[in-house]
Write a protein that holds these residues in place. Structure first.
Motif, PDB file in Angstrom:
ATOM      1  N   ALA A   1       0.857  -1.184   0.000  1.00 56.05           N
ATOM      2  CA  ALA A   1       0.000   0.000   0.000  1.00 56.05           C
ATOM      3  C   ALA A   1       0.889   1.228   0.000  1.00 56.05           C
ATOM      4  N   ALA A   2       0.391   2.337  -0.600  1.00 52.46           N
ATOM      5  CA  ALA A   2       1.241   3.534  -0.689  1.00 52.46           C
ATOM      6  C   ALA A   2       1.421   4.178   0.670  1.00 52.46           C
ATOM      7  N   SER A   3       0.480   3.942   1.596  1.00 53.60           N
ATOM      8  CA  SER A   3       0.619   4.560   2.919  1.00 53.60           C
ATOM      9  C   SER A   3       1.737   3.910   3.723  1.00 53.60           C
TER      10      SER A   3
ATOM     11  N   MET B   1     -12.246   3.346   8.016  1.00 53.91           N
ATOM     12  CA  MET B   1     -10.830   3.487   7.659  1.00 53.91           C
ATOM     13  C   MET B   1     -10.189   2.104   7.586  1.00 53.91           C
ATOM     14  N   GLU B   2      -9.423   1.897   6.536  1.00 50.58           N
ATOM     15  CA  GLU B   2      -8.853   0.563   6.404  1.00 50.58           C
ATOM     16  C   GLU B   2      -7.632   0.391   7.316  1.00 50.58           C
ATOM     17  N   VAL B   3      -7.219  -0.874   7.436  1.00 50.24           N
ATOM     18  CA  VAL B   3      -6.279  -1.215   8.494  1.00 50.24           C
ATOM     19  C   VAL B   3      -4.878  -0.692   8.190  1.00 50.24           C
ATOM     20  N   ALA B   4      -4.457  -0.758   6.934  1.00 50.58           N
ATOM     21  CA  ALA B   4      -3.091  -0.334   6.601  1.00 50.58           C
ATOM     22  C   ALA B   4      -2.879   1.137   6.888  1.00 50.58           C
ATOM     23  N   LEU B   5      -3.932   1.950   6.585  1.00 52.84           N
ATOM     24  CA  LEU B   5      -3.856   3.381   6.841  1.00 52.84           C
ATOM     25  C   LEU B   5      -3.740   3.658   8.325  1.00 52.84           C
ATOM     26  N   LEU B   6      -4.498   2.893   9.123  1.00 49.72           N
ATOM     27  CA  LEU B   6      -4.520   3.131  10.567  1.00 49.72           C
ATOM     28  C   LEU B   6      -3.182   2.783  11.203  1.00 49.72           C
ATOM     29  N   ILE B   7      -2.551   1.691  10.730  1.00 51.66           N
ATOM     30  CA  ILE B   7      -1.258   1.310  11.305  1.00 51.66           C
ATOM     31  C   ILE B   7      -0.187   2.328  10.935  1.00 51.66           C
ATOM     32  N   ALA B   8      -0.211   2.807   9.678  1.00 52.66           N
ATOM     33  CA  ALA B   8       0.770   3.821   9.279  1.00 52.66           C
ATOM     34  C   ALA B   8       0.587   5.097  10.087  1.00 52.66           C
TER      35      ALA B   8
ATOM     36  N   LEU C   1      -2.534  11.311   6.200  1.00 51.72           N
ATOM     37  CA  LEU C   1      -3.154  10.018   6.487  1.00 51.72           C
ATOM     38  C   LEU C   1      -4.445  10.172   7.273  1.00 51.72           C
ATOM     39  N   ILE C   2      -4.649  11.315   7.968  1.00 48.25           N
ATOM     40  CA  ILE C   2      -5.908  11.513   8.674  1.00 48.25           C
ATOM     41  C   ILE C   2      -7.048  11.645   7.673  1.00 48.25           C
ATOM     42  N   LEU C   3      -6.821  12.399   6.590  1.00 47.71           N
ATOM     43  CA  LEU C   3      -7.890  12.671   5.621  1.00 47.71           C
ATOM     44  C   LEU C   3      -7.334  12.555   4.206  1.00 47.71           C
TER      45      LEU C   3
END
Lengths: 76, 78, 161, 86
Positions: free
Chosen positions: C126-128, D1-8, D49-51
């Motif tokens: 993922a890009a994040s 919110m998906e999981v990858a975004l939340l962990i990052a 990553l918040i928005l």
């Protein structure tokens, strides 16, 4: 916003404000003020005001540079 | 009571107390201390969802800092 | 599909190698660009570090270079794909011009990082992950120990010249 | 919110808290500035990553460039780079 994030960014803002308030040297006060502003920004973005956040991010360093005009050169 | 409101009140209290009684008593310290309640007031305005007030307050805050800097510079030549 | 933490731990060395390579290629450790960068380098040397590594750390502090380009390009790919990354590269170039810098390193870093991150998103990343990886990568240079990091950067600079 | 975004986002926030503690504990002003730079990176990443919205790129770049300009001005003034007469 998640409660962990609220605690962390609130911690950054409060500790920056305390260091700005109770330190005695102007440069350390300015660095801590920059840290406090960094803690405040995620709250603005979380509300959804992206235009306000962009305008404030441009205005805040200009205000600091104005204050730096009267910080004397040799004085620590 | 959302977190922005509480955080804004904390910053407003700390900043106004310190800016009323600055520790090394000169204008520069007092001007830097005056920035803290400004950001606290911005957080309180944020908790009431007032976008136009935020814009106006940001612009006027920077402008008043500039005017105060010019006044201090003229009063005590560097 | 790898688990989440492992993907971030793989993304961090990729970002590290990317921005260190571009910064050293554009000769950032050679001298301080502005007087603030030189003062930071002298202060780090007085604390037990190496001078050329200190110049590079001062240049990273005082103008947006390839590290900022990598971070903002991966932010752009997270939000809007390839056009977002190129738009972030344009904004980094404008920001470099504001900070009295020629702006080759930042723009090159942003454009290269856009395509690298997009390539990694095709194979399951993922890009994040790259945003978090870049924050970890800048932590290892600027945040842990100034003297050890500046000695490492000085070794890399001696290797190049 | 998906999981990858939340962990990052959690990784960015924890690194921001660590950098804030290091900024407060360091004594000399010029040695504080690299830690402030780490804090600026972490905040600028977590703002996006918040928005995740295309306009957030402008906000993140504006915050990062503003913070860098501020650090540059503080370091230059502290080192005596701005020669000011009268």
């Amino acid at each position: 916003m998640d409660s962990l994030l609220v605690v962390i960014f609130g911690f950054i803002a409060v500790i920056g404000a305390l260091t700005t308030a109770f330190n005695r040297e102007p440069y350390i006060k300015l660095i801590s003020m920059s840290m406090m502003i960094g803690g405040i920004f995620p709250f603005i973005v979380d509300r959804g005001f992206l235009d306000v956040a962009a305008a404030t991010a441009v205005i805040a360093p200009i205000s600091t540079i104005f204050i730096l005009l009267i910080c004397r050169k040799g004085e620590p | 009571m959302n977190p922005e409101f509480i955080l804004g009140l904390i910053l407003l209290l700390i900043g106004s107390a310190v800016s009323a009684f600055p520790r090394p008593k000169n204008y520069l310290i007092q001007l830097i201390n005056l920035e803290i309640p400004g950001w606290g007031l911005l957080l309180v305005m944020l908790s009431y969802n007032e976008a136009l007030a935020l814009f106006t307050f940001g612009g006027v805050s920077a402008l008043s800092t500039f005017i105060l800097v010019r006044v201090i510079e003229k009063r005590r030549p560097i | 599909m790898l688990p989440d933490f492992l993907r971030i731990l793989i993304a961090a060395p990729v970002c590290w190698i990317l921005y260190i390579t571009i910064d050293v290629y554009f000769k950032l450790p050679e001298q301080g660009g502005v007087s603030g960068a030189t003062a930071i380098a002298k202060d780090i040397e007085r604390g037990g570090g190496a001078l050329h590594g200190g110049y590079m750390m001062g240049n990273i502090v005082s103008s947006p270079d390839a590290s900022a380009g990598t971070l903002l390009a991966s932010c752009g790919v997270t939000a809007a794909g390839i056009p977002g990354g190129l738009f972030a590269a344009l904004l980094v170039y404008i920001g470099n011009r504001i900070c009295y810098d020629p702006g080759y390193a930042g723009t090159t870093g942003a454009v290269v990082a856009t395509f690298v991150v997009f390539g990694f998103t095709q194979i399951g990343f993922a890009a994040s992950d790259f945003v978090a990886g870049m924050v970890i990568a800048i932590l290892t240079i600027q945040g842990l120990s100034h003297s050890h990091a500046s000695r490492l950067l000085a070794t890399l600079w001696r290797w190049r010249s | 919110m998906e999981v990858a975004l939340l962990i990052a986002l959690s990784v960015c926030a924890i690194i921001a808290a660590y950098a804030a503690v290091r900024v407060v504990l360091e004594k000399r002003p010029l040695r504080k500035l690299p830690y402030l730079n780490v804090l600026s990176f972490a905040i600028s990443g977590s703002l996006l990553l918040i928005l995740p919205h295309p306009l957030s790129i402008v906000v993140a770049v504006a915050y990062f460039v503003g913070s860098t300009l501020e650090s540059n001005a503080i370091a230059s003034t502290y080192a005596g780079g701005i020669q000011k007469d009268g």
